[in-house]
Motif scaffolding. Structure first.
Motif, PDB file in Angstrom:
ATOM      1  N   ILE A  93       0.837  -1.202   0.000  1.00  0.00           N
ATOM      2  CA  ILE A  93       0.000   0.000   0.000  1.00  0.00           C
ATOM      3  C   ILE A  93       0.871   1.251   0.000  1.00  0.00           C
ATOM      4  O   ILE A  93       0.625   2.201  -0.758  1.00  0.00           O
ATOM      5  CB  ILE A  93      -0.957   0.007   1.207  1.00  0.00           C
ATOM      6  CG1 ILE A  93      -1.900  -1.201   1.162  1.00  0.00           C
ATOM      7  CG2 ILE A  93      -1.737   1.313   1.259  1.00  0.00           C
ATOM      8  CD1 ILE A  93      -2.772  -1.285  -0.073  1.00  0.00           C
ATOM      9  N   ASP A  94       1.921   1.260   0.818  1.00  0.00           N
ATOM     10  CA  ASP A  94       2.794   2.433   0.885  1.00  0.00           C
ATOM     11  C   ASP A  94       3.525   2.651  -0.437  1.00  0.00           C
ATOM     12  O   ASP A  94       3.702   3.799  -0.877  1.00  0.00           O
ATOM     13  CB  ASP A  94       3.808   2.292   2.017  1.00  0.00           C
ATOM     14  CG  ASP A  94       3.198   2.479   3.396  1.00  0.00           C
ATOM     15  OD1 ASP A  94       2.010   2.841   3.479  1.00  0.00           O
ATOM     16  OD2 ASP A  94       3.918   2.259   4.390  1.00  0.00           O
ATOM     17  N   ALA A 148      -0.224 -11.541  -7.180  1.00  0.00           N
ATOM     18  CA  ALA A 148      -1.531 -11.867  -7.765  1.00  0.00           C
ATOM     19  C   ALA A 148      -2.284 -10.621  -8.213  1.00  0.00           C
ATOM     20  O   ALA A 148      -3.231 -10.720  -8.996  1.00  0.00           O
ATOM     21  CB  ALA A 148      -2.377 -12.650  -6.756  1.00  0.00           C
ATOM     22  N   ALA A 149      -1.865  -9.449  -7.735  1.00  0.00           N
ATOM     23  CA  ALA A 149      -2.482  -8.193  -8.172  1.00  0.00           C
ATOM     24  C   ALA A 149      -1.756  -7.601  -9.375  1.00  0.00           C
ATOM     25  O   ALA A 149      -2.380  -7.188 -10.349  1.00  0.00           O
ATOM     26  CB  ALA A 149      -2.502  -7.187  -7.019  1.00  0.00           C
ATOM     27  N   ILE A 150      -0.410  -7.569  -9.326  1.00  0.00           N
ATOM     28  CA  ILE A 150       0.328  -6.796 -10.325  1.00  0.00           C
ATOM     29  C   ILE A 150       0.552  -7.559 -11.628  1.00  0.00           C
ATOM     30  O   ILE A 150       0.481  -6.971 -12.715  1.00  0.00           O
ATOM     31  CB  ILE A 150       1.661  -6.270  -9.738  1.00  0.00           C
ATOM     32  CG1 ILE A 150       2.282  -5.203 -10.642  1.00  0.00           C
ATOM     33  CG2 ILE A 150       2.644  -7.403  -9.470  1.00  0.00           C
ATOM     34  CD1 ILE A 150       1.455  -3.959 -10.809  1.00  0.00           C
ATOM     35  N   LYS A 218      -4.774   5.057  -9.348  1.00  0.00           N
ATOM     36  CA  LYS A 218      -6.122   4.757  -8.867  1.00  0.00           C
ATOM     37  C   LYS A 218      -6.640   3.457  -9.487  1.00  0.00           C
ATOM     38  O   LYS A 218      -7.345   2.685  -8.837  1.00  0.00           O
ATOM     39  CB  LYS A 218      -7.078   5.907  -9.207  1.00  0.00           C
ATOM     40  CG  LYS A 218      -6.852   7.174  -8.404  1.00  0.00           C
ATOM     41  CD  LYS A 218      -7.355   7.048  -6.978  1.00  0.00           C
ATOM     42  CE  LYS A 218      -8.871   7.137  -6.930  1.00  0.00           C
ATOM     43  NZ  LYS A 218      -9.378   7.139  -5.528  1.00  0.00           N
ATOM     44  N   ILE A 219      -6.280   3.216 -10.728  1.00  0.00           N
ATOM     45  CA  ILE A 219      -6.686   1.968 -11.396  1.00  0.00           C
ATOM     46  C   ILE A 219      -6.042   0.776 -10.693  1.00  0.00           C
ATOM     47  O   ILE A 219      -6.707  -0.208 -10.365  1.00  0.00           O
ATOM     48  CB  ILE A 219      -6.288   1.990 -12.882  1.00  0.00           C
ATOM     49  CG1 ILE A 219      -6.828   3.225 -13.590  1.00  0.00           C
ATOM     50  CG2 ILE A 219      -6.750   0.714 -13.582  1.00  0.00           C
ATOM     51  CD1 ILE A 219      -6.226   3.456 -14.969  1.00  0.00           C
ATOM     52  N   LEU A 220      -4.747   0.894 -10.453  1.00  0.00           N
ATOM     53  CA  LEU A 220      -4.035  -0.198  -9.794  1.00  0.00           C
ATOM     54  C   LEU A 220      -4.484  -0.359  -8.349  1.00  0.00           C
ATOM     55  O   LEU A 220      -4.608  -1.483  -7.850  1.00  0.00           O
ATOM     56  CB  LEU A 220      -2.530   0.059  -9.867  1.00  0.00           C
ATOM     57  CG  LEU A 220      -1.610  -1.013  -9.296  1.00  0.00           C
ATOM     58  CD1 LEU A 220      -1.936  -2.382  -9.869  1.00  0.00           C
ATOM     59  CD2 LEU A 220      -0.158  -0.656  -9.569  1.00  0.00           C
ATOM     60  N   VAL A 224      -5.670  -3.678  -6.322  1.00  0.00           N
ATOM     61  CA  VAL A 224      -5.077  -4.088  -5.043  1.00  0.00           C
ATOM     62  C   VAL A 224      -6.141  -4.207  -3.970  1.00  0.00           C
ATOM     63  O   VAL A 224      -6.143  -5.150  -3.164  1.00  0.00           O
ATOM     64  CB  VAL A 224      -3.955  -3.110  -4.643  1.00  0.00           C
ATOM     65  CG1 VAL A 224      -3.539  -3.298  -3.184  1.00  0.00           C
ATOM     66  CG2 VAL A 224      -2.748  -3.306  -5.555  1.00  0.00           C
ATOM     67  N   ASN A 225      -7.089  -3.269  -3.942  1.00  0.00           N
ATOM     68  CA  ASN A 225      -8.187  -3.363  -2.977  1.00  0.00           C
ATOM     69  C   ASN A 225      -8.998  -4.636  -3.173  1.00  0.00           C
ATOM     70  O   ASN A 225      -9.485  -5.245  -2.213  1.00  0.00           O
ATOM     71  CB  ASN A 225      -9.111  -2.144  -3.108  1.00  0.00           C
ATOM     72  CG  ASN A 225      -8.498  -0.883  -2.543  1.00  0.00           C
ATOM     73  OD1 ASN A 225      -7.543  -0.930  -1.784  1.00  0.00           O
ATOM     74  ND2 ASN A 225      -9.044   0.259  -2.927  1.00  0.00           N
ATOM     75  N   LEU A 226      -9.142  -5.044  -4.414  1.00  0.00           N
ATOM     76  CA  LEU A 226      -9.909  -6.254  -4.717  1.00  0.00           C
ATOM     77  C   LEU A 226      -9.161  -7.520  -4.331  1.00  0.00           C
ATOM     78  O   LEU A 226      -9.757  -8.474  -3.826  1.00  0.00           O
ATOM     79  CB  LEU A 226     -10.240  -6.276  -6.221  1.00  0.00           C
ATOM     80  CG  LEU A 226     -10.987  -7.490  -6.750  1.00  0.00           C
ATOM     81  CD1 LEU A 226     -12.413  -7.544  -6.187  1.00  0.00           C
ATOM     82  CD2 LEU A 226     -11.027  -7.464  -8.276  1.00  0.00           C
ATOM     83  N   VAL A 227      -7.845  -7.541  -4.556  1.00  0.00           N
ATOM     84  CA  VAL A 227      -7.079  -8.790  -4.526  1.00  0.00           C
ATOM     85  C   VAL A 227      -6.232  -8.972  -3.268  1.00  0.00           C
ATOM     86  O   VAL A 227      -6.131 -10.086  -2.735  1.00  0.00           O
ATOM     87  CB  VAL A 227      -6.163  -8.876  -5.778  1.00  0.00           C
ATOM     88  CG1 VAL A 227      -5.219 -10.079  -5.700  1.00  0.00           C
ATOM     89  CG2 VAL A 227      -6.995  -8.927  -7.045  1.00  0.00           C
TER      90      VAL A 227
END
Length: 262
Positions: A93-94, A148-150, A218-220, A224-227
């Motif tokens: 997140i940071d 799994a997000a990126i 914001k898209i990424l 990240v919030n989802l995964v």
């Protein structure tokens, strides 16, 4: 300099450009408990540093980052596992919230969390000899700490699953071809190329650059919030599996692991 208290990351500030080097060259900059803790707080510290206008992330010595140090996992306690996963979430997140542009110079192998760190950077240069991999599955755990997000965000789900479900590595040339990184350059100029881009960012219209970065991220961040919380929870669960313990034991004994699916 404000970063003298870091033991496993080396820093150099040059008129607005901060170079940070993962600094365990004797272990290919593999991430132990100390380096992981430092990574979990460094990006928030840089974010609030008004002297830093752009960042270059690279590794000391021959490697960028070999991922998690498996000897750390062998001896880790349940309390240590809890701490690891709290830090892992904060780290991603940071890094994602860092307002300054951050440029990766992948100077050698980048694996696991090492690959994740590089891939979350804004612009990514890799040496011709570099290899990139996310081999979490090979130690019996999910690619939970951001992979799994990126990976799917950069190359699509099909290619991401090809590499995340096998743990296979890919060359820098292949990584560039599929859009995982920006550019492959000769190894002796990879840091120079990253520094030149960072200098351009630091000397450019910084407010507009930061605003554009925040908008794209914001898209990424949505991904990240989802995964991220799910993938971290699943990876943490895997840490207590028979397969994970066997994979660590087999690696340290230099033999193939025997997975049992439990």
């Amino acid at each position: 300099m404000h970063y003298a208290h870091y033991k496993f990351i080396a820093f150099e500030l040059d008129t607005g450009v901060l170079t940070m080097r993962l600094n365990r060259p004797e272990a290919m900059n593999a991430i132990n408990a100390g380096l992981h803790e430092e990574l979990s707080r460094v990006f928030a510290e840089i974010a609030s540093d008004r002297e830093v206008h752009a960042v270059v992330l690279t590794g000391e010595g021959r490697g960028f980052c070999g991922g998690g140090d498996l000897s750390w996992f062998r001896d880790i306690t349940p309390e240590g596992v809890d701490k690891l996963f709290r830090e892992a979430r904060k780290l991603i997140i940071d890094l994602l919230e860092l307002p300054q542009p951050i440029i990766a110079a992948i100077n050698g192998p980048a694996a696991g969390l090492g690959a994740t760190l590089a891939l979350f950077c804004d612009i990514i240069y890799a040496a011709e000899s570099a290899k990139i991999a996310d081999p979490h599955v090979r130690i019996g755990v999910a690619a939970g700490d951001g992979g799994a997000a990126i990976w799917p965000w950069l190359v699509g789900p099909a290619r991401a699953k090809q590499y995340l479900l096998t743990g296979d590595s890919l060359s820098a040339t292949e990584a560039e071809r599929i859009g995982l990184i920006n550019e492959v350059v000769p190894g002796d100029v990879v840091l120079e190329r990253a520094m030149a881009m960072a200098r351009r960012m630091a000397d450019g219209p910084r407010l507009a650059i930061a605003a554009s970065k925040a908008s794209v991220n914001k898209i990424l961040r949505d991904t990240v919030n989802l995964v991220l919380d799910t993938s971290l929870a699943l990876e943490k669960e895997n840490f207590y599996s028979v397969d994970h313990k066997e994979a660590i034991k087999a690696f340290l004994e230099k033999r193939p692991p025997v997975y049992l699916g439990r």
